[in-house]
Write a protein that holds these residues in place. Structure first.
Motif, mmCIF file in Angstrom:
data_model
loop_
_atom_site.group_PDB
_atom_site.id
_atom_site.type_symbol
_atom_site.label_atom_id
_atom_site.label_comp_id
_atom_site.label_asym_id
_atom_site.label_seq_id
_atom_site.Cartn_x
_atom_site.Cartn_y
_atom_site.Cartn_z
ATOM 1 N N VAL A 1 21.282 142.336 78.414
ATOM 2 C CA VAL A 1 19.571 141.970 79.834
ATOM 3 C C VAL A 1 18.784 142.676 78.911
ATOM 4 C CG1 VAL A 1 19.724 143.344 81.650
ATOM 5 C CG2 VAL A 1 22.048 142.292 81.688
ATOM 6 N N ALA A 2 18.299 143.880 78.537
ATOM 7 C CA ALA A 2 17.414 144.145 78.120
ATOM 8 C C ALA A 2 16.353 143.630 77.319
ATOM 9 C CB ALA A 2 17.792 145.649 77.112
ATOM 10 N N SER B 1 17.204 149.826 71.533
ATOM 11 C CA SER B 1 17.214 149.171 70.267
ATOM 12 C C SER B 1 16.482 148.434 68.872
ATOM 13 C CB SER B 1 18.860 148.706 70.654
ATOM 14 O OG SER B 1 18.213 147.547 71.050
ATOM 15 N N PRO B 2 16.759 148.306 67.832
ATOM 16 C CA PRO B 2 15.681 148.364 66.295
ATOM 17 C C PRO B 2 16.401 145.911 67.692
ATOM 18 C CG PRO B 2 17.605 149.854 66.409
ATOM 19 C CD PRO B 2 18.190 149.772 67.730
ATOM 20 N N GLY B 3 17.469 146.164 67.434
ATOM 21 C CA GLY B 3 17.600 144.268 67.689
ATOM 22 C C GLY B 3 16.690 144.183 69.495
ATOM 23 N N THR B 4 16.715 144.945 70.830
ATOM 24 C CA THR B 4 15.611 144.344 71.378
ATOM 25 C C THR B 4 14.115 144.985 70.769
ATOM 26 O OG1 THR B 4 17.417 146.073 72.697
ATOM 27 C CG2 THR B 4 14.661 145.132 73.908
ATOM 28 N N VAL B 5 13.944 145.838 69.861
ATOM 29 C CA VAL B 5 12.509 145.887 69.850
ATOM 30 C C VAL B 5 11.709 144.409 68.779
ATOM 31 C CG1 VAL B 5 10.615 146.668 68.088
ATOM 32 C CG2 VAL B 5 12.530 148.385 69.988
ATOM 33 N N LEU B 6 12.957 143.773 67.632
ATOM 34 C CA LEU B 6 12.787 142.965 67.482
ATOM 35 C C LEU B 6 12.287 141.623 68.055
ATOM 36 C CD1 LEU B 6 12.959 141.803 64.732
ATOM 37 C CD2 LEU B 6 15.382 140.840 65.025
ATOM 38 N N ALA C 1 12.798 122.391 73.103
ATOM 39 C CA ALA C 1 13.011 123.345 71.956
ATOM 40 C C ALA C 1 11.808 124.508 71.370
ATOM 41 C CB ALA C 1 12.699 121.424 70.723
ATOM 42 N N TYR C 2 11.045 124.387 71.823
ATOM 43 C CA TYR C 2 9.932 125.133 71.351
ATOM 44 C C TYR C 2 10.495 126.669 71.741
ATOM 45 C CZ TYR C 2 5.659 127.799 71.702
ATOM 46 O OH TYR C 2 4.927 128.672 71.533
ATOM 47 N N LEU C 3 10.557 126.556 73.059
ATOM 48 C CA LEU C 3 11.102 127.418 74.530
ATOM 49 C C LEU C 3 12.665 128.148 73.388
ATOM 50 C CD1 LEU C 3 9.771 127.009 77.988
ATOM 51 C CD2 LEU C 3 9.054 128.241 75.924
ATOM 52 N N PHE C 4 13.078 127.449 73.249
ATOM 53 C CA PHE C 4 14.897 127.430 72.740
ATOM 54 C C PHE C 4 14.361 128.627 70.963
ATOM 55 C CE2 PHE C 4 18.726 127.079 70.249
ATOM 56 C CZ PHE C 4 19.251 128.249 71.010
ATOM 57 N N GLY C 5 13.567 127.901 70.483
ATOM 58 C CA GLY C 5 13.417 128.242 69.112
ATOM 59 C C GLY C 5 12.530 129.744 69.390
ATOM 60 N N VAL C 6 12.029 129.634 69.802
ATOM 61 C CA VAL C 6 11.196 130.848 70.237
ATOM 62 C C VAL C 6 11.949 132.465 71.127
ATOM 63 C CG1 VAL C 6 9.350 132.787 70.846
ATOM 64 C CG2 VAL C 6 8.993 130.148 70.299
ATOM 65 N N GLY C 7 12.682 131.966 72.143
ATOM 66 C CA GLY C 7 13.194 133.124 72.947
ATOM 67 C C GLY C 7 14.986 132.521 72.317
ATOM 68 N N GLY C 8 15.643 131.373 72.084
ATOM 69 C CA GLY C 8 16.858 131.508 71.970
ATOM 70 C C GLY C 8 17.345 132.390 70.948
ATOM 71 N N VAL C 9 16.435 131.863 69.797
ATOM 72 C CA VAL C 9 16.688 132.514 68.750
ATOM 73 C C VAL C 9 16.971 133.640 68.175
ATOM 74 C CG1 VAL C 9 15.931 132.598 65.867
ATOM 75 C CG2 VAL C 9 16.010 130.090 67.847
ATOM 76 N N SER C 10 15.858 134.407 69.051
ATOM 77 C CA SER C 10 14.862 135.675 68.925
ATOM 78 C C SER C 10 16.100 136.551 69.291
ATOM 79 C CB SER C 10 13.729 136.052 69.865
ATOM 80 O OG SER C 10 12.851 136.106 69.485
ATOM 81 N N LEU C 11 16.372 136.034 71.536
ATOM 82 C CA LEU C 11 18.026 137.009 71.453
ATOM 83 C C LEU C 11 18.455 136.583 70.285
ATOM 84 C CD1 LEU C 11 18.999 138.318 73.988
ATOM 85 C CD2 LEU C 11 19.118 135.787 74.526
ATOM 86 N N LEU C 12 19.434 135.403 69.705
ATOM 87 C CA LEU C 12 20.265 135.540 68.641
ATOM 88 C C LEU C 12 20.271 136.179 68.088
ATOM 89 C CD1 LEU C 12 21.082 131.561 68.717
ATOM 90 C CD2 LEU C 12 22.539 133.641 70.133
ATOM 91 N N LEU C 13 18.985 136.346 67.382
ATOM 92 C CA LEU C 13 18.525 137.420 65.965
ATOM 93 C C LEU C 13 18.634 138.868 66.422
ATOM 94 C CD1 LEU C 13 15.322 135.951 64.449
ATOM 95 C CD2 LEU C 13 18.364 136.313 63.687
ATOM 96 N N GLY C 14 18.680 139.371 67.724
ATOM 97 C CA GLY C 14 18.197 140.951 68.324
ATOM 98 C C GLY C 14 19.993 141.576 68.473
ATOM 99 N N LEU D 1 21.816 139.727 67.185
ATOM 100 C CA LEU D 1 22.458 139.970 65.322
ATOM 101 C C LEU D 1 22.981 141.721 64.895
ATOM 102 C CD1 LEU D 1 24.588 138.955 63.206
ATOM 103 C CD2 LEU D 1 23.009 137.637 62.251
ATOM 104 N N LEU D 2 21.411 142.137 64.799
ATOM 105 C CA LEU D 2 20.842 143.193 64.216
ATOM 106 C C LEU D 2 21.555 144.272 64.983
ATOM 107 C CD1 LEU D 2 18.862 143.934 62.715
ATOM 108 C CD2 LEU D 2 17.060 144.354 64.179
#
Length: 361
Positions: free
Chosen positions: A219-220, A251-256, A284-297, A299-300
């Motif tokens: 959510v954050a 959190s570091p993930g949210t900051v990422l 596809a562009y929006l998922f690559g930016v938003g979705g992947v950022s969320l997944l990486l956050g 994961l971190l």
């Protein structure tokens, strides 16, 4: 007030030498990157072209609005939609100037993980656009340009090409340095100043770890993405804000997520991707930016929770722990940035040509 002034000066002095170093590197990279040749090497939508586009875009000193004309210049020169998207995502998310500033304000771990995460996000977005397909931009089509007051409502500007008259090694290098300390510094100045002021205010007024209970989780992260889209904060200017967020307990993930999604997503970029590549490519562009950022956050934060790496993200009031610049170098760098921030001197160094004026991100 005294504490705020002290924290502001400490942050400015800690940042200045690394910002000068990053600007120098950014100017030299820009001076020597052959855009025409690069565009011809980025045809096709496979992994190779998308990866090359991300590697080329990652170190470049362009904010998100400045990236738009550069990306579509590559497209007009022969780059595929997939490679153009990869470049369009990687370039604003990181750069040599933002990595240098990350080292001192966020610590070595962020300086490493930030460009790696940007690379993953860019490659994923590019591959997804390649799969989704979309309309093609004709090589002879007019180059989209983002001008002040147009699509980029924050006052961003298009990146001008390197001077064609600079042919020798020294003259081209000088042209790149002049660009870095005139147009690029002008682009960074406003938001970077606001970021450092905001970071100093947070360090002064907000108790450490105040947001530790609410600044993490999906959510954050989704909230920080929604807030960051209209902010037009470039990679370098977002770094002091990330410093303040870590200090406050986010959190570091949210900051990422903020560091990735904020610079790479803005209304002008979304509109141009939709117009030039189509709706499927935009999704596809929006998922690559938003979705992947969320997944990486996520994961971190998950890795930190399992292996207890929280100490790697500890941020003190004066910058990253253990990285103090020599006093003389710090003061000299800060004074240099303040002096070169004066528009009359910028016009003199650039041969009477005004700076790009007032945008970043």
């Amino acid at each position: 007030m005294e504490a705020f002034a002290r924290n502001l000066l400490e942050l400015a002095l800690a940042s200045a030498p690394w910002l000068v170093l990053g600007l120098l590197a950014a100017g030299l990279i820009r001076a020597w990157l052959p855009f025409a040749l690069v565009g011809r090497t980025l045809g096709g939508s496979g992994f190779g072209a998308v990866t090359r586009a991300a590697l080329i875009g990652a170190p470049l000193p362009l904010c998100s609005c400045g990236t738009l004309p550069a990306a579509f210049a590559l497209r007009r020169g022969g780059a595929s939609n997939a490679a153009t998207t990869s470049f369009l995502v990687a370039t604003p998310e990181t750069g040599v100037d933002s990595v240098a500033l990350s080292w001192v304000l966020l610590g070595p771990f962020y300086a490493l993980i930030r460009p790696l995460a940007a690379f993953v996000s860019a490659v994923t977005a590019g591959l997804l656009v390649g799969v989704a397909g979309g309309s093609c931009l004709s090589r002879g089509a007019a180059l989209p340009v983002v001008s002040p007051g147009a699509a980029c409502t924050a006052g961003c500007c298009a990146a001008s090409p390197p001077a064609k008259g600079a042919k020798g090694f020294l003259s081209r290098a000088w042209a790149g340095v002049v660009y870095a300390f005139t147009e690029l510094l002008d682009d960074l100045a406003l938001w970077l100043s606001l970021g450092i002021l905001g970071a100093a205010a947070v360090v002064t007024l907000v108790p450490p770890n105040l947001l530790a209970q609410w600044g993490s989780g999906p959510v954050a992260m989704m909230l920080i993405m929604l807030v960051s889209v209209p902010m037009y904060v470039c990679a370098t200017a977002s770094t002091p804000l990330a410093h303040a967020m870590l200090f406050a307990g986010v959190s570091p993930g949210t900051v990422l997520v903020f560091l990735l999604a904020g610079p790479a997503s803005n209304l002008a970029g979304i509109a141009l991707v939709r117009r030039e590549m189509g709706g499927r490519a935009l999704s596809a562009y929006l998922f690559g930016v938003g979705g992947v950022s969320l997944l990486l956050g996520l994961l971190l934060d998950g890795v930190i929770g399992v292996y207890g790496l929280q100490a790697l993200f500890h941020v003190g009031a004066g910058g990253a722990a253990g990285h103090e610049s020599p006093s003389a170098l710090a003061w000299t760098s800060l004074l240099l940035l303040l002096v070169l921030g004066a528009k009359p001197l910028r016009r003199y160094l650039s041969g009477g040509r005004g700076g790009a004026g007032g945008c970043c991100g």
